[in-house]
Each structure stands twice: as C-alpha cells, then as structure tokens.
Design a protein around this motif. Structure first.
Motif, short mmCIF file in Angstrom:
data_model
loop_
_atom_site.label_atom_id
_atom_site.label_comp_id
_atom_site.label_asym_id
_atom_site.label_seq_id
_atom_site.Cartn_x
_atom_site.Cartn_y
_atom_site.Cartn_z
N ASP A 279 -7.56 48.09 6.52
CA ASP A 279 -6.82 48.95 7.52
C ASP A 279 -7.35 49.29 8.74
O ASP A 279 -6.70 48.89 9.68
CB ASP A 279 -6.72 50.25 6.60
N VAL A 280 -8.71 49.39 8.79
CA VAL A 280 -9.60 49.67 10.33
C VAL A 280 -9.37 48.21 10.85
O VAL A 280 -9.15 48.55 12.13
CB VAL A 280 -10.74 50.11 9.67
N ILE A 281 -9.75 47.15 10.25
CA ILE A 281 -9.59 46.02 10.90
C ILE A 281 -8.31 45.60 11.31
O ILE A 281 -8.07 45.09 12.47
CB ILE A 281 -10.06 44.84 9.89
N ALA A 282 -7.16 45.75 10.57
CA ALA A 282 -5.88 45.56 10.99
C ALA A 282 -5.41 46.41 12.16
O ALA A 282 -4.77 45.91 13.09
CB ALA A 282 -4.80 45.75 9.73
N ALA A 283 -5.82 47.65 12.17
CA ALA A 283 -5.58 48.47 13.29
C ALA A 283 -6.07 47.95 14.68
O ALA A 283 -5.56 47.97 15.71
CB ALA A 283 -5.97 49.92 12.94
N GLY A 284 -7.34 47.52 14.39
CA GLY A 284 -8.04 46.75 15.68
C GLY A 284 -7.34 45.73 16.21
O GLY A 284 -7.18 45.46 17.55
N TRP A 285 -6.86 44.86 15.20
CA TRP A 285 -6.24 43.73 15.70
C TRP A 285 -4.84 44.00 16.44
O TRP A 285 -4.22 43.57 17.41
CB TRP A 285 -6.02 42.87 14.56
N GLU A 286 -4.15 45.08 15.82
CA GLU A 286 -2.91 45.49 16.33
C GLU A 286 -2.86 46.11 17.77
O GLU A 286 -2.36 45.75 18.55
CB GLU A 286 -2.11 46.58 15.30
N GLU A 287 -4.09 46.67 17.99
CA GLU A 287 -4.30 47.35 19.40
C GLU A 287 -4.66 46.10 20.22
O GLU A 287 -4.35 46.28 21.60
CB GLU A 287 -5.43 48.23 19.24
N ALA A 288 -5.44 45.33 19.90
CA ALA A 288 -5.73 44.04 20.70
C ALA A 288 -4.48 43.34 20.93
O ALA A 288 -4.36 42.81 22.33
CB ALA A 288 -6.99 43.29 20.07
N LEU A 289 -3.56 42.94 20.05
CA LEU A 289 -2.41 42.32 20.28
C LEU A 289 -1.32 43.01 21.29
O LEU A 289 -0.77 42.49 22.18
CB LEU A 289 -1.84 42.03 19.07
N ALA A 290 -1.28 44.54 21.22
CA ALA A 290 -0.84 45.24 22.02
C ALA A 290 -1.09 45.31 23.53
O ALA A 290 -0.28 45.16 24.48
CB ALA A 290 -0.67 46.49 21.48
N ARG A 291 -2.51 45.21 23.72
CA ARG A 291 -3.23 45.18 24.86
C ARG A 291 -2.84 43.87 25.45
O ARG A 291 -2.40 43.55 26.80
CB ARG A 291 -4.66 45.56 24.86
N PHE A 292 -2.80 42.64 24.79
CA PHE A 292 -2.70 41.27 25.12
C PHE A 292 -1.17 41.11 25.46
O PHE A 292 -0.88 40.49 26.62
CB PHE A 292 -3.04 40.50 24.12
N LYS A 293 -0.22 41.86 24.76
CA LYS A 293 1.25 41.51 25.16
C LYS A 293 1.43 42.36 26.35
O LYS A 293 2.04 41.83 27.34
CB LYS A 293 2.11 42.31 23.88
N LYS A 294 0.98 43.45 26.62
CA LYS A 294 0.84 44.38 27.99
C LYS A 294 0.56 43.40 29.11
O LYS A 294 1.23 43.51 30.25
CB LYS A 294 0.41 45.71 27.69
N LEU A 295 -0.48 42.70 28.82
CA LEU A 295 -1.43 41.87 29.69
C LEU A 295 -0.33 40.93 30.25
O LEU A 295 -0.03 40.39 31.76
CB LEU A 295 -2.66 41.67 29.40
N VAL A 296 0.12 40.19 29.19
CA VAL A 296 1.09 39.07 29.67
C VAL A 296 2.32 39.41 30.41
O VAL A 296 2.82 38.62 31.02
CB VAL A 296 1.26 38.44 28.15
N GLU A 297 2.85 40.71 29.78
CA GLU A 297 4.28 41.03 30.37
C GLU A 297 4.23 41.40 32.01
O GLU A 297 5.06 41.39 32.50
CB GLU A 297 4.79 42.11 29.58
N GLU A 298 2.70 42.06 32.30
CA GLU A 298 2.56 42.46 33.83
C GLU A 298 2.69 41.53 34.72
O GLU A 298 2.66 40.08 34.77
CB GLU A 298 1.42 43.23 33.81
#
Length: 112
Positions: A93-112
């Motif tokens: 669960d901790v690993i999955a949460a880390g990946w979710e956060e990283a993907l959210a940051r990546f998505k935000k970066l791509v959308e900017e």
C-alpha cells in the motif's frame, strides 16, 4: 561512507516477498488460504513433488512468517498467518501510494 541501517520491518518484508516469489510456495500458500490448515501429506497430494520437497518450501514460508506449523499427533499441520500477510499488504500500500503521487505530479507537469 557509513553503512545505512535498514529498517527491521523492511528486512522482514523483503524476506516475505522473497518467499512469495517462488511459484510453488505461492501455490502452497494459496492452498492453505483456500482450504484452511493442512498437513504436509495433504499438501503434497496436490503437488507434483515429494513430501520432502513440499516440506522444504513450507519451511521457507514459515521462516518468512507467512505460515505457522504445529504438531497435531503425528502430523505437522500448517496454516496461514494472516497478520504477517497483512503486514506485507501494508508495505505494498505504501509503495502504491508513492506511485500514485508520482503519477499525479507527472500528470500535473504534462498538463502545464
């Protein structure tokens, strides 16, 4: 450079995941999960290996804490240790949460 100490829970998790990384051991754990406690003979009857081979795999699982064994008469009975598996699940669960956060940051970066 000083050696970094590894958190004990991470060492235990690594041991658990290493034990579960073998298809035979994963199959045995699944048998115990689905069917409840079982003897070595009962588990070996469903495998294409000897009782000694099954015993060896059960001892690896027990060493990782994913199953517990106890004597009942002449037989060793094995059962899943749900608490230990829940601890492994928490690490995932901790690993999955880390990946979710990283993907959210990546998505935000791509959308900017």
């Amino acid at each position: 450079m000083p050696k970094r100490r590894v958190d004990r829970s991470l060492t235990g998790a690594a041991l658990l995941f290493a034990a579960l990384g073998d298809p035979t051991r994963l199959t045995l754990l699944r048998q115990l999960s689905d069917g409840g406690p079982a003897s070595i003979s009962a588990l070996a009857a469903k495998q294409s290996m000897t009782r000694q081979g099954v015993t060896k795999h059960l001892h690896v699982l027990a060493g990782a804490g994913s199953i517990d064994g106890n004597r009942q008469g002449r037989e060793q009975m094995w059962a899943v240790n749900p608490q230990r598996l829940a601890e492994g699940s928490q690490h995932l669960d901790v690993i999955a949460a880390g990946w979710e956060e990283a993907l959210a940051r990546f998505k935000k970066l791509v959308e900017e």
